[in-house]
Design a protein around this motif. Structure first.
Motif, PDB file in Angstrom:
ATOM      1  N   ASP A   1       0.877   2.617  17.877  1.00 29.92           N
ATOM      2  CA  ASP A   1       1.445   3.933  17.546  1.00 29.92           C
ATOM      3  C   ASP A   1       2.726   4.190  18.334  1.00 29.92           C
ATOM      4  OD1 ASP A   1      -0.623   4.370  15.813  1.00 29.92           O
ATOM      5  OD2 ASP A   1      -1.767   5.668  17.168  1.00 29.92           O
TER       6      ASP A   1
ATOM      7  N   THR B   1       7.115   4.674  17.045  1.00 32.83           N
ATOM      8  CA  THR B   1       8.078   5.712  17.436  1.00 32.83           C
ATOM      9  C   THR B   1       9.155   5.189  18.391  1.00 32.83           C
ATOM     10  OG1 THR B   1       6.631   6.397  19.269  1.00 32.83           O
ATOM     11  CG2 THR B   1       6.339   7.504  17.142  1.00 32.83           C
TER      12      THR B   1
ATOM     13  N   GLN C   1      -3.233   7.358  15.386  1.00 34.71           N
ATOM     14  CA  GLN C   1      -2.611   7.631  14.093  1.00 34.71           C
ATOM     15  C   GLN C   1      -2.778   6.514  13.074  1.00 34.71           C
ATOM     16  OE1 GLN C   1      -1.227  10.622  13.454  1.00 34.71           O
ATOM     17  NE2 GLN C   1      -1.772  11.262  15.527  1.00 34.71           N
ATOM     18  N   GLY C   2      -2.766   5.270  13.529  1.00 35.74           N
ATOM     19  CA  GLY C   2      -2.760   4.155  12.590  1.00 35.74           C
ATOM     20  C   GLY C   2      -3.825   3.129  12.890  1.00 35.74           C
TER      21      GLY C   2
ATOM     22  N   TYR D   1      -2.021   0.974   8.697  1.00 36.23           N
ATOM     23  CA  TYR D   1      -2.480   1.972   7.741  1.00 36.23           C
ATOM     24  C   TYR D   1      -2.631   3.325   8.438  1.00 36.23           C
ATOM     25  CZ  TYR D   1      -3.591  -1.992   4.725  1.00 36.23           C
ATOM     26  OH  TYR D   1      -3.519  -3.129   3.956  1.00 36.23           O
ATOM     27  N   ALA D   2      -2.099   4.365   7.822  1.00 31.86           N
ATOM     28  CA  ALA D   2      -2.175   5.708   8.404  1.00 31.86           C
ATOM     29  C   ALA D   2      -3.578   6.268   8.237  1.00 31.86           C
ATOM     30  CB  ALA D   2      -1.161   6.628   7.727  1.00 31.86           C
TER      31      ALA D   2
ATOM     32  N   ASP E   1      -4.567   9.285   8.624  1.00 33.75           N
ATOM     33  CA  ASP E   1      -4.666  10.619   8.031  1.00 33.75           C
ATOM     34  C   ASP E   1      -4.678  10.582   6.502  1.00 33.75           C
ATOM     35  OD1 ASP E   1      -2.093   9.768   7.669  1.00 33.75           O
ATOM     36  OD2 ASP E   1      -1.139  11.565   8.498  1.00 33.75           O
ATOM     37  N   ASP E   2      -4.575   9.382   5.940  1.00 40.13           N
ATOM     38  CA  ASP E   2      -4.651   9.213   4.490  1.00 40.13           C
ATOM     39  C   ASP E   2      -6.118   9.047   4.087  1.00 40.13           C
ATOM     40  OD1 ASP E   2      -4.503   8.522   1.837  1.00 40.13           O
ATOM     41  OD2 ASP E   2      -2.848   7.110   2.097  1.00 40.13           O
TER      42      ASP E   2
ATOM     43  N   ASN F   1      -7.186   5.511   3.108  1.00 40.26           N
ATOM     44  CA  ASN F   1      -7.374   4.584   4.225  1.00 40.26           C
ATOM     45  C   ASN F   1      -8.651   4.888   4.997  1.00 40.26           C
ATOM     46  OD1 ASN F   1      -4.961   3.357   3.544  1.00 40.26           O
ATOM     47  ND2 ASN F   1      -3.745   4.616   4.949  1.00 40.26           N
TER      48      ASN F   1
END
Length: 378
Positions: free
Chosen positions: A103, A107, A198-199, A203-204, A206-207, A210
């Motif tokens: 993550d 960024t 987050q991932g 793959y995210a 929050d989807d 996923n």
């Protein structure tokens, strides 16, 4: 081989006694149960459950994976493993460390967010660096708990520590590990743990799609581990493990080393707990000392005990049921749930040692006791 019996001055030949073939349904009972479980978990559950309920089920299935190892070590081997939270936490933190680094890399950062918040400097701790490699991190989620279990078990079983002393020692290890994590706030997140993941390998999380993928992975791993544990149960090693549980000195007299037999079960159970912890992280998005201390370790054992530690299916269903009950009742009775959890363990061990899986057998035995004629007719 034939036998002869005198009958009216003649010799009669009695045919050899042969075992009747196993019924068709009995031979396919276990494969049918696995197919039914796969249909329920992989086919029906994703269709009928909402995203929230499915994520909760994924969490419960992670606890069920731990119960598979508990059933092997405790149900078959007689090892009261009260420290599975250690191995669950090792696998969970190994996975979470990699995901936090991933993550941060997205960024453009070199340090996870909590290290920047707590001001640990600009350099990543040396023992964090290998977890940036996904292959190393995946291997560590299983091999690290197994290595710790092998080291601990080697010294414990060689000194023939067993029974309550082994249970207390494993519980103390869980407490010490949780305390150490809390004290390392700058590098492990302290009491908060590693949060806000987050991932998951690109793959995210929050989807919802996923998240459903993560659920499918967790359910598939549970089914595979149950099949593998079933093979261990019915193998020669499984029989030897039961023999060590029931009469360790006799097994030693026959030339086997009980320490090695118990060590294998303990290490395999630790690997399963580590894998469960690794899957728990993407399913829930957090790992913290509160999830791996003394109380969670007892909770793993309670689930297997309530369902039936000697029964693989019973242990899995018991772990899911206890986890669901905890999520339901802890909101309504947050202060009293711990006492209810302890009461479940006392009732299961004291009044139904075989768990709910043995309830049918107990009822049949009582019915035969009260109806001797039925037993004689059978």
């Amino acid at each position: 081989m034939t036998t002869t019996t005198p009958l009216a001055g003649k010799t009669a030949t009695k045919p050899p006694v042969t075992e009747p073939p196993a019924p068709f349904l009995e031979r396919f009972r276990v494969p049918g149960a696995f197919l039914l479980g796969a249909l329920l978990l992989l086919g029906i559950a994703p269709l009928v459950l909402s995203d929230f309920r499915l994520s909760l089920l994924a969490k419960y299935l992670c606890y069920a994976i731990v119960a598979v190892g508990v059933s092997l070590a405790w149900g078959r081997g007689g090892l009261l493993v009260l420290g599975q939270g250690v191995f669950f936490g090792l696998g969970g933190y190994a996975m979470a460390m990699h995901l936090k680094l991933a993550d941060a890399a997205v960024t453009g950062q070199t340090l996870p967010d909590f290290m920047q918040l707590y001001g640990t400097g600009d350099a990543l701790p040396w023992w964090w660096k290998p977890f940036a490699d996904p292959v190393f991190a995946l291997a560590a989620t299983v091999l690290l708990p197994m290595a710790v279990a092998a080291l601990l078990g080697f010294f414990v079983f060689r000194r023939r520590v067993k029974g309550a002393y082994f249970a207390i020692l494993s519980q103390a290890l869980a407490a010490a590990f949780a305390i150490w994590l809390v004290g390392q706030q700058a590098t492990t997140g302290g009491t908060n743990g590693l949060t806000d993941i987050q991932g998951f390998f690109g793959y995210a999380l929050d989807d919802p799609v996923n998240q459903r993928m993560v659920y499918v992975v967790v359910a598939a791993v549970l089914l595979v581990l149950m099949a593998a544990a079933r093979q261990l149960f019915v193998s020669r090693y499984g029989e030897l493990l039961v023999a060590v549980r029931d009469s360790e000195e006799r097994v030693r007299f026959l030339g086997y080393d009980p320490a090695n037999v118990k060590l294998v079960a303990y290490v395999v159970a630790a690997g399963m707990a580590g894998l469960a912890g690794a899957l728990f992280v993407p399913a829930v998005g957090i790992i913290s000392p509160a999830l791996i201390g003394v109380v969670p370790s007892i909770g793993f054992v309670i689930g297997a005990a309530v369902g039936g530690r000697a029964s693989l299916l019973g242990a899995v269903l018991g772990a899911i049921a206890v986890a669901w009950t905890q999520s339901t009742l802890s909101d309504a009775y947050p202060a009293a749930w711990t006492y209810l959890q302890g009461l479940l363990f006392v009732v299961a061990v004291g009044f139904l040692p075989g768990g709910l899986a043995s309830l049918v057998t107990v009822l049949r035995r009582k019915r035969r006791t009260h109806n001797p004629a039925t037993e004689g007719a059978a």
